[in-house]
Write an enzyme that holds these catalytic residues in place. Structure first.
Site, PDB file in Angstrom:
ATOM      1  N   LYS A   1       0.362   4.425  -0.394  1.00 24.40           N
ATOM      2  CA  LYS A   1      -0.575   5.200   0.541  1.00 24.40           C
ATOM      3  C   LYS A   1       0.222   6.982  -0.329  1.00 24.40           C
ATOM      4  O   LYS A   1      -0.262   6.336  -1.493  1.00 24.40           O
ATOM      5  CB  LYS A   1       0.515   5.803   1.527  1.00 24.40           C
ATOM      6  CG  LYS A   1      -0.175   4.627   2.436  1.00 24.40           C
ATOM      7  CD  LYS A   1       0.349   4.278   4.121  1.00 24.40           C
ATOM      8  CE  LYS A   1      -0.230   3.407   5.245  1.00 24.40           C
ATOM      9  NZ  LYS A   1      -0.203   3.354   5.938  1.00 24.40           N
TER      10      LYS A   1
ATOM     11  N   GLY B   1       2.050   2.056  10.594  1.00 29.37           N
ATOM     12  CA  GLY B   1       3.423   3.540  10.627  1.00 29.37           C
ATOM     13  C   GLY B   1       3.900   3.996  12.881  1.00 29.37           C
ATOM     14  O   GLY B   1       4.501   4.596  12.364  1.00 29.37           O
TER      15      GLY B   1
ATOM     16  N   GLU C   1      -6.790   4.944   7.776  1.00 28.02           N
ATOM     17  CA  GLU C   1      -6.589   6.497   7.497  1.00 28.02           C
ATOM     18  C   GLU C   1      -7.850   6.841   6.840  1.00 28.02           C
ATOM     19  O   GLU C   1      -8.302   8.412   7.338  1.00 28.02           O
ATOM     20  CB  GLU C   1      -5.721   5.870   6.929  1.00 28.02           C
ATOM     21  CG  GLU C   1      -3.964   6.115   7.570  1.00 28.02           C
ATOM     22  CD  GLU C   1      -2.621   5.320   7.376  1.00 28.02           C
ATOM     23  OE1 GLU C   1      -2.966   6.170   5.381  1.00 28.02           O
ATOM     24  OE2 GLU C   1      -1.819   4.987   7.805  1.00 28.02           O
TER      25      GLU C   1
ATOM     26  N   HIS D   1      -9.622   1.409   4.458  1.00 31.94           N
ATOM     27  CA  HIS D   1      -8.155   1.228   5.645  1.00 31.94           C
ATOM     28  C   HIS D   1      -8.671   2.292   7.031  1.00 31.94           C
ATOM     29  O   HIS D   1      -9.692   3.407   6.812  1.00 31.94           O
ATOM     30  CB  HIS D   1      -7.339   2.219   4.141  1.00 31.94           C
ATOM     31  CG  HIS D   1      -5.607   1.613   5.229  1.00 31.94           C
ATOM     32  ND1 HIS D   1      -6.006   2.903   5.781  1.00 31.94           N
ATOM     33  CD2 HIS D   1      -5.062   1.186   5.151  1.00 31.94           C
ATOM     34  CE1 HIS D   1      -3.749   2.351   6.620  1.00 31.94           C
ATOM     35  NE2 HIS D   1      -3.951   1.627   5.496  1.00 31.94           N
TER      36      HIS D   1
ATOM     37  N   ASN E   1       0.800  -1.637   0.327  1.00 33.64           N
ATOM     38  CA  ASN E   1       0.408  -0.285  -0.314  1.00 33.64           C
ATOM     39  C   ASN E   1       1.007   1.116   0.067  1.00 33.64           C
ATOM     40  O   ASN E   1       1.554   1.339   1.099  1.00 33.64           O
ATOM     41  CB  ASN E   1      -0.776   0.154   1.552  1.00 33.64           C
ATOM     42  CG  ASN E   1      -2.056   1.068   1.379  1.00 33.64           C
ATOM     43  OD1 ASN E   1      -1.966   2.280   0.021  1.00 33.64           O
ATOM     44  ND2 ASN E   1      -2.598   1.215   2.381  1.00 33.64           N
TER      45      ASN E   1
ATOM     46  N   GLU F   1      -5.374  -4.581  10.331  1.00 29.97           N
ATOM     47  CA  GLU F   1      -4.561  -3.801  10.930  1.00 29.97           C
ATOM     48  C   GLU F   1      -4.704  -2.863  12.058  1.00 29.97           C
ATOM     49  O   GLU F   1      -5.286  -2.818  11.934  1.00 29.97           O
ATOM     50  CB  GLU F   1      -4.558  -2.549   9.844  1.00 29.97           C
ATOM     51  CG  GLU F   1      -4.187  -3.506   7.986  1.00 29.97           C
ATOM     52  CD  GLU F   1      -3.402  -2.308   7.621  1.00 29.97           C
ATOM     53  OE1 GLU F   1      -2.678  -2.570   6.497  1.00 29.97           O
ATOM     54  OE2 GLU F   1      -3.887  -1.244   7.112  1.00 29.97           O
TER      55      GLU F   1
ATOM     56  N   SER G   1       3.261  -2.234  10.710  1.00 31.18           N
ATOM     57  CA  SER G   1       4.990  -1.890   9.941  1.00 31.18           C
ATOM     58  C   SER G   1       5.388  -3.582  10.337  1.00 31.18           C
ATOM     59  O   SER G   1       5.975  -4.544  11.553  1.00 31.18           O
ATOM     60  CB  SER G   1       5.300  -1.470  12.183  1.00 31.18           C
ATOM     61  OG  SER G   1       4.640  -0.825  12.483  1.00 31.18           O
TER      62      SER G   1
HETATM   63  P1  13P Z   1       3.350   0.403   7.747  1.00 34.22           P
HETATM   64  O1  13P Z   1       3.599  -1.105   7.324  1.00 34.22           O
HETATM   65  O2  13P Z   1       3.581   1.790   7.115  1.00 34.22           O
HETATM   66  O3  13P Z   1       3.361   0.654   9.303  1.00 34.22           O
HETATM   67  O4  13P Z   1       2.044   0.262   7.111  1.00 34.22           O
HETATM   68  C1  13P Z   1       0.557  -0.484   7.580  1.00 34.22           C
HETATM   69  C2  13P Z   1      -0.481   0.005   6.116  1.00 34.22           C
HETATM   70  O5  13P Z   1      -1.129   1.112   7.183  1.00 34.22           O
HETATM   71  C3  13P Z   1      -0.507  -0.511   4.980  1.00 34.22           C
HETATM   72  O6  13P Z   1      -2.121  -0.574   4.652  1.00 34.22           O
END
Ligand code: 13P
Length: 277
Positions: free
Chosen positions: A39, A197, A124, A122, A37, A191, A237
Site C-alpha cells: 500500500k 486492516g 481501497e 482493490h 501489498n 478480500e 488481516s
Molecule cells: P491487511 O492484511 O492489512 O488486512 O490488508 C489486506 C489487503 O488489503 C491486501 O491487499
C-alpha cells in the site's frame, strides 16, 4: 535514477548475503502464492531491511511484493539477490496504452520493470471511485502486456450481513473478466472489505465458502480445468497465526497480505504458514 542512488540501493542489499528463498515442491496441485501489498508504506531503507530479514529461508511457495510506484525500481534492484524467487508487482495501473493521463502509469512501464503482477480493483481503490468497467479495462490491458492481473473482489460488512457475499463477488468477477477469453494468467483475490486492516480475518470456512463460489463461477465460464489453474488468494488481516488455517482450505491457494507484509518476521510467518498448508 542517478548512479549514486543505485550504488546506495546496492550497498543496502550487499550486507551479509547468506542465502536466498529457494524453489521446492509442496504437497498440493497448485503451488501456493503469497503477495505482499505494501500500500502507501515503506521507504528504500525499510525495503532493504525487509529483504535482509527474508534471506536465508528455504520456501516452497511463490512470493511477490507490490511496492508503491516510486519504490518499484529500487525494489527490483534489491530483488536480484533472490534470483527470481521473489517477484515484483504493482498496486495499480492505467487502462490506456499511453497518452495524456497525468499522474498515471501504464502497463508497458510496469512490464519494463519486470513486474509480474499488478493488483487491480482493490477495495481501497473501488472506495475511491474505481468502477467495475475501469477494472475490466485494466485487467484486459494488463493481460495484453503480459502482466498477471490480481483481480480483487469482496463484499462490504453490510453486504455480508444481508447474505449477499456470493452475489457481490460473482458480479465483480463477471464484470472484471468481461471479454477475457483466456483466464490462465489471471489471479483472483477475495478480500472481504470488513476484514481489511481490521484484525478481523474471515474464518477459514467463510473464506473457503466464497473461494468455492469463485472457483465454480470460473469453471462455468472457462471450464473446470482452466478454473482449477487460477490461483485464488485470500486477503484481509492475514497474519502468521492464521495463515496455516487458511492455507489448508481446498480452494485457498495463497494470500494477499497488507500489514503483515511490511516486516520480515510477520511476512516470513505468513509465507511459512502457506508453505506448510
Ligand atoms: P491487511 O492484511 O492489512 O488486512 O490488508 C489486506 C489487503 O488489503 C491486501 O491487499
Amino acid at each position: 535514477m542517478t548512479e549514486s542512488m543505485e550504488q546506495y540501493i546496492r550497498s543496502l542489499v550487499e550486507k551479509s548475503v547468506q542465502g536466498v528463498l529457494a524453489d521446492g515442491t509442496i504437497n498440493s496441485s497448485r503451488r501456493k502464492l503469497v503477495i505482499g501489498n505494501w500500500k502507501m508504506n515503506m521507504s528504500i531503507e525499510e525495503s532493504a531491511l525487509l529483504f535482509e530479514g527474508l534471506r536465508g529461508e528455504e520456501q516452497a511457495c511463490d512470493v511477490a511484493v507490490c511496492p508503491p510506484f516510486p519504490l518499484l525500481y529500487p525494489v527490483k534492484v534489491m530483488l536480484a539477490q533472490f534470483q527470481d524467487s521473489i517477484a515484483l508487482g504493482a498496486q495499480n495501473m492505467h487502462w490506456a496504452e499511453k497518452g495524456a493521463h497525468t499522474g498515471e502509469v501504464s502497463a508497458a512501464m510496469l512490464k519494463e520493470l519486470d513486474c509480474r503482477y499488478v493488483i487491480l480493483g482493490h477495495s481501497e481503490r473501488r472506495q475511491a471511485g474505481e468502477t467495475d468497467e475501469e477494472v475490466n479495462l485494466k485487467v484486459k490491458q494488463a493481460l495484453a502486456a503480459g502482466i498477471q492481473p490480481v483481480l480483487c473482489v469482496g463484499e462490504t460488512k453490510d453486504e455480508r450481513e444481508q447474505g449477499r457475499s456470493g452475489e457481490v463477488v460473482v458480479s465483480q468477477l463477471h464484470a472484471g473478466l468481461d471479454g477475457v477469453e483466456d483466464v490462465s494468467s489471471a489471479v483472483v483475490a477475495y478480500e472481504p472489505v470488513w476484514a481489511i486492516g481490521t484484525g478481523l480475518a474471515a474464518t477459514p470456512e467463510q473464506a473457503q465458502d466464497v473461494h468455492r463460489t469463485i472457483r465454480e463461477t470460473l469453471a462455468n465460464q472457462y471450464g473446470a480445468s482452466a478454473a482449477s489453474g487460477v490461483p485464488l488468494l485470500y486477503g484481509g488481516s492475514v497474519k502468521p497465526d492464521n495463515a496455516l488455517s487458511l492455507a489448508v482450505m481446498d480452494d485457498i491457494d495463497g494470500a494477499l497480505v497488507g500489514g503483515a507484509s511490511l516486516n520480515a518476521v510477520d511476512f516470513k510467518g505468513v509465507i511459512d504458514g502457506f508453505t506448510r498448508g
